[in-house]
Write a protein that holds these residues in place. Structure first.
Motif, PDB file in Angstrom:
ATOM      1  N   SER A  50     -25.710  48.659  31.368  1.00  0.00           N
ATOM      2  CA  SER A  50     -24.776  49.036  32.432  1.00  0.00           C
ATOM      3  C   SER A  50     -23.494  48.212  32.420  1.00  0.00           C
ATOM      4  N   GLY A  51     -23.451  47.146  31.613  1.00  0.00           N
ATOM      5  CA  GLY A  51     -22.232  46.344  31.513  1.00  0.00           C
ATOM      6  C   GLY A  51     -22.313  44.976  32.157  1.00  0.00           C
ATOM      7  N   LYS A  52     -23.503  44.563  32.592  1.00  0.00           N
ATOM      8  CA  LYS A  52     -23.649  43.302  33.327  1.00  0.00           C
ATOM      9  C   LYS A  52     -23.214  42.083  32.499  1.00  0.00           C
ATOM     10  N   SER A  53     -23.776  41.970  31.308  1.00  0.00           N
ATOM     11  CA  SER A  53     -23.468  40.798  30.483  1.00  0.00           C
ATOM     12  C   SER A  53     -22.022  40.815  30.012  1.00  0.00           C
ATOM     13  N   THR A  54     -21.474  42.001  29.764  1.00  0.00           N
ATOM     14  CA  THR A  54     -20.057  42.095  29.394  1.00  0.00           C
ATOM     15  C   THR A  54     -19.180  41.602  30.525  1.00  0.00           C
ATOM     16  N   LEU A  55     -19.503  41.976  31.762  1.00  0.00           N
ATOM     17  CA  LEU A  55     -18.733  41.504  32.913  1.00  0.00           C
ATOM     18  C   LEU A  55     -18.808  39.986  33.021  1.00  0.00           C
ATOM     19  N   LEU A  56     -19.983  39.421  32.820  1.00  0.00           N
ATOM     20  CA  LEU A  56     -20.129  37.969  32.876  1.00  0.00           C
ATOM     21  C   LEU A  56     -19.274  37.299  31.799  1.00  0.00           C
ATOM     22  N   SER A  57     -19.277  37.861  30.593  1.00  0.00           N
ATOM     23  CA  SER A  57     -18.475  37.294  29.502  1.00  0.00           C
ATOM     24  C   SER A  57     -16.982  37.356  29.796  1.00  0.00           C
ATOM     25  N   LEU A  58     -16.555  38.425  30.452  1.00  0.00           N
ATOM     26  CA  LEU A  58     -15.138  38.556  30.804  1.00  0.00           C
ATOM     27  C   LEU A  58     -14.756  37.568  31.903  1.00  0.00           C
ATOM     28  N   ILE A  59     -15.636  37.364  32.878  1.00  0.00           N
ATOM     29  CA  ILE A  59     -15.356  36.384  33.934  1.00  0.00           C
ATOM     30  C   ILE A  59     -15.218  34.987  33.335  1.00  0.00           C
ATOM     31  N   ALA A  60     -15.980  34.726  32.275  1.00  0.00           N
ATOM     32  CA  ALA A  60     -15.923  33.419  31.609  1.00  0.00           C
ATOM     33  C   ALA A  60     -14.765  33.307  30.625  1.00  0.00           C
ATOM     34  N   GLY A  61     -14.101  34.423  30.332  1.00  0.00           N
ATOM     35  CA  GLY A  61     -13.052  34.389  29.326  1.00  0.00           C
ATOM     36  C   GLY A  61     -13.581  34.281  27.915  1.00  0.00           C
ATOM     37  N   LEU A  62     -14.862  34.606  27.718  1.00  0.00           N
ATOM     38  CA  LEU A  62     -15.454  34.600  26.377  1.00  0.00           C
ATOM     39  C   LEU A  62     -15.162  35.891  25.631  1.00  0.00           C
ATOM     40  N   ASP A  63     -14.807  36.924  26.374  1.00  0.00           N
ATOM     41  CA  ASP A  63     -14.422  38.211  25.821  1.00  0.00           C
ATOM     42  C   ASP A  63     -13.082  38.584  26.453  1.00  0.00           C
ATOM     43  N   VAL A  64     -12.358  39.476  25.830  1.00  0.00           N
ATOM     44  CA  VAL A  64     -11.023  39.868  26.308  1.00  0.00           C
ATOM     45  C   VAL A  64     -11.078  41.318  26.789  1.00  0.00           C
ATOM     46  N   PRO A  65     -10.556  41.593  27.988  1.00  0.00           N
ATOM     47  CA  PRO A  65     -10.612  42.969  28.509  1.00  0.00           C
ATOM     48  C   PRO A  65      -9.584  43.869  27.844  1.00  0.00           C
TER      49      PRO A  65
END
Length: 231
Positions: A50-65
């Motif tokens: 559903s996107g939970k871990s992706t959202l967490l990674s974006l909040i941490a700045g580990l991934d780029v939106p």
């Protein structure tokens, strides 16, 4: 000062993430908005994918939106380069994962000391020993991860995350690999440390019982916020 007038610790606006492969484009997250004040707790729930871990990674700045913004402690994460985001994470964030992420060649004490040593703290050993005592593992300070139970390893991971006194702790299924009793113990400890240190908590979980113990809850479905609940 009125707390409601303070800058939110986390502010997510219009956040989206799209990936492209040979079959075309796929939206992992779409139009995510959320706000978290200092010391608040937020649970992110939803089915697998559903996107939970992706959202967490974006909040941490580990991934780029692909679109949208994340502000942490007033700073626009994606106005920074990778080094700048890493420096901000080191100052403001702690992490706890389902798989513990302990270094096997380091003792429990040395694992907890690591972030303090990286920050150049001269009191790393003393502070880490105090933190291990706080999580009930003073007698296991010299033990290596291979001889610790899952619950003990997760408590070491909590000690390592909280020893730097982060403004925000991000936890991805922190009880997912533990039995019920160990998971309950770890969750109680995490919430106690949240209250004691004033650390905000963002928790990804499949467990509705755990989610209900957080002040805010959002449910994701197919990358969108389906429901918001507030205690």
């Amino acid at each position: 000062m009125d707390p409601s007038s303070e800058t939110p610790l986390v502010q997510v606006q219009g956040l989206g993430k799209t990936v492209t492969d040979a079959t075309g484009s796929f939206d992992i997250l779409t139009d995510i908005d959320l706000t978290l004040a200092r010391a608040q707790t937020l649970a992110i729930v939803g089915a697998s994918g559903s996107g939970k871990s992706t959202l967490l990674s974006l909040i941490a700045g580990l991934d780029v939106p692909t679109r949208g913004s994340v502000r942490l402690a007033g700073q626009d994460l994606f106005a920074l380069d990778e080094d700048g985001r890493a420096a901000l994470r080191a100052r403001e964030l702690g992490f706890v994962f389902q798989s513990f992420q302990l270094l096997g060649h380091l003792s429990a004490l040395e694992n907890v000391m690591l972030p303090l040593e990286l920050a150049g703290r001269r009191d790393a050993r003393a502070r880490s020993a105090q933190m291990l005592e706080r999580v009930g593992l003073a007698q296991r300070a010299r033990a290596y991860p291979r001889v610790l139970s899952g619950g003990e390893q997760q408590r070491v991971a909590l000690a390592r995350a909280f020893v730097v006194q982060p403004a925000l702790l991000l936890a991805d299924e922190p009880t997912g690999s533990l039995d019920h009793a160990s998971g309950e113990s770890v969750m109680q400890l995490m919430l106690q440390l949240n209250r004691e240190q004033g650390t905000a908590l963002v928790l990804v979980t499949h467990d509705q019982g755990i989610a209900a113990r957080c002040e805010q809850r959002i449910t994701l479905q197919a990358g969108r916020i389906l429901e918001r609940t507030q205690s």
